[in-house]
Scaffold this motif. Structure first.
Motif, PDB file in Angstrom:
ATOM      1  N   THR A  25      -6.611   8.149   0.706  1.00 40.73           N
ATOM      2  CA  THR A  25      -7.552   7.182   0.135  1.00 40.73           C
ATOM      3  C   THR A  25      -7.957   7.639  -1.269  1.00 40.73           C
ATOM      4  N   PRO A  26      -8.347   6.698  -2.135  1.00 44.93           N
ATOM      5  CA  PRO A  26      -8.683   7.065  -3.522  1.00 44.93           C
ATOM      6  C   PRO A  26      -9.812   8.073  -3.640  1.00 44.93           C
ATOM      7  N   ASP A  27     -10.733   8.078  -2.668  1.00 46.29           N
ATOM      8  CA  ASP A  27     -11.889   8.977  -2.766  1.00 46.29           C
ATOM      9  C   ASP A  27     -11.676  10.294  -2.026  1.00 46.29           C
ATOM     10  N   ALA A  28     -10.469  10.530  -1.517  1.00 46.00           N
ATOM     11  CA  ALA A  28     -10.211  11.768  -0.775  1.00 46.00           C
ATOM     12  C   ALA A  28     -10.202  12.967  -1.717  1.00 46.00           C
ATOM     13  N   SER A  29     -10.594  14.106  -1.193  1.00 51.71           N
ATOM     14  CA  SER A  29     -10.612  15.340  -1.980  1.00 51.71           C
ATOM     15  C   SER A  29      -9.204  15.716  -2.410  1.00 51.71           C
ATOM     16  N   GLN A  80       8.182   5.910   2.483  1.00 47.45           N
ATOM     17  CA  GLN A  80       7.628   4.606   2.175  1.00 47.45           C
ATOM     18  C   GLN A  80       6.153   4.649   1.812  1.00 47.45           C
ATOM     19  N   SER A  81       5.564   5.843   1.776  1.00 44.73           N
ATOM     20  CA  SER A  81       4.137   5.952   1.516  1.00 44.73           C
ATOM     21  C   SER A  81       3.852   6.131   0.035  1.00 44.73           C
ATOM     22  N   GLY A  82       2.586   5.955  -0.322  1.00 42.32           N
ATOM     23  CA  GLY A  82       2.144   6.276  -1.664  1.00 42.32           C
ATOM     24  C   GLY A  82       2.341   5.184  -2.687  1.00 42.32           C
ATOM     25  N   GLU A  83       2.679   3.978  -2.263  1.00 41.21           N
ATOM     26  CA  GLU A  83       2.851   2.876  -3.195  1.00 41.21           C
ATOM     27  C   GLU A  83       1.880   1.758  -2.836  1.00 41.21           C
ATOM     28  N   ARG A  84       1.534   0.932  -3.798  1.00 41.95           N
ATOM     29  CA  ARG A  84       0.672  -0.214  -3.548  1.00 41.95           C
ATOM     30  C   ARG A  84       1.516  -1.332  -2.962  1.00 41.95           C
ATOM     31  N   THR A  85       1.125  -1.815  -1.805  1.00 41.98           N
ATOM     32  CA  THR A  85       1.920  -2.800  -1.080  1.00 41.98           C
ATOM     33  C   THR A  85       1.185  -4.123  -0.974  1.00 41.98           C
ATOM     34  N   THR A  86       1.902  -5.198  -1.246  1.00 41.99           N
ATOM     35  CA  THR A  86       1.376  -6.558  -1.078  1.00 41.99           C
ATOM     36  C   THR A  86       2.210  -7.274  -0.035  1.00 41.99           C
ATOM     37  N   VAL A  87       1.567  -7.836   0.971  1.00 38.66           N
ATOM     38  CA  VAL A  87       2.276  -8.645   1.959  1.00 38.66           C
ATOM     39  C   VAL A  87       2.490 -10.028   1.360  1.00 38.66           C
ATOM     40  N   LEU A  88       3.748 -10.376   1.140  1.00 37.53           N
ATOM     41  CA  LEU A  88       4.080 -11.656   0.529  1.00 37.53           C
ATOM     42  C   LEU A  88       4.027 -12.803   1.535  1.00 37.53           C
ATOM     43  N   GLY A  89       4.199 -12.478   2.805  1.00 42.48           N
ATOM     44  CA  GLY A  89       4.158 -13.509   3.833  1.00 42.48           C
ATOM     45  C   GLY A  89       4.726 -12.982   5.134  1.00 42.48           C
TER      46      GLY A  89
END
Length: 249
Positions: free
Chosen positions: A33-37, A103-112
């Motif tokens: 998460t963005p706020d993780a240490s 597959q981790s560490g990227e911003r993912t958008t569900v297209l449908g």
């Protein structure tokens, strides 16, 4: 700021322990998460968490340090590099956690997503059903926002009924099936081949039509030998390469 907590891991004794630990920790780092240490637990704490020796843990951390994901400082500790990006080839040894890390560490958008007839090219994998639930997702680099790959997953309907699409914006399908839905995954077969970008792929990945891409197909089986998911992922050819390492037993 919340503490960094790596995911748990079930070790496979047929693969090098340091490799499995490094890939699991890699997935946790890239999916944090963005706020993780940015500070990792100590070598001893990590070794206890994964149930391995300190020596094995040290070798796993060395792998991540060489990749540029972490830095280690004597007396200060080990830290995640905030601007770290993938710069090395994908390395596959057959671990499920390696697939999750891939597959981790990227911003993912569900297209449908929605129910559709089993595509002809996937019929051999789903002989007992006439429909699957298809999910389409676009992944972007976590730092630059540049499109890196887009994925289509065909999932058995009874399993898809328990999937929250919002989870697919946080985690890879493999992790959702295993850790959220509870599928006991026995194996995944991977196929990677060179193809040319079709109009849809060219538009989504922002590459020229008919430019080279890497086409990945991953077929996921449960412990009963059934196919539960078929992933087809198109990677930008200028961003990725795959290396397969064969280990002697």
């Amino acid at each position: 700021m919340t503490a960094f907590a790596p995911d748990s891991l079930v070790l496979n004794r047929k693969l090098p322990l340091w490799y499995q630990v490094s890939q699991s920790l890699r997935a946790s780092i890239l999916g944090r998460t963005p706020d993780a240490s940015l500070r990792l637990p100590t070598e001893e704490q990590l070794a206890a968490h994964y149930g391995v020796s300190v020596l094995t843990m040290r070798q796993a951390l060395k792998e991540l340090e060489e990749e540029g994901l972490i830095s280690r400082h004597r007396r200060r500790g080990t830290f995640i590099e905030p601007g770290a990006r993938r710069s090395t080839p994908r390395r596959l040894l057959g671990s499920i956690d390696a697939v999750v890390a891939q597959q981790s560490g990227e911003r993912t958008t569900v297209l449908g997503h929605g129910t559709e007839p089993v595509p002809g090219e996937l019929a051999e994998h789903f002989p007992d059903v006439t429909e699957v639930v298809a999910y389409r997702r676009l992944r972007r680099d976590g730092e630059s926002g540049e499109p890196t790959n887009w994925a289509e997953n065909a999932v058995r309907p009874e399993l898809a009924a328990t999937i929250d699409p919002a989870d697919l914006e946080r985690w890879p399908m493999t992790k959702v099936l295993r850790d959220v839905v509870g599928v006991r995954i026995s194996r995944i077969t991977d196929t990677v081949e060179a193809r040319l970008a079709d109009p849809e792929t060219a538009a989504l990945l922002q590459v020229p039509l008919l430019s080279p891409i890497l086409h990945y197909t991953g077929v996921t089986y449960d412990e009963d030998g059934r196919v539960v998911d078929v992933a087809r992922i198109r990677y930008r050819g200028d961003r990725f390469s795959f290396t397969v390492t064969m280990e002697a037993r």
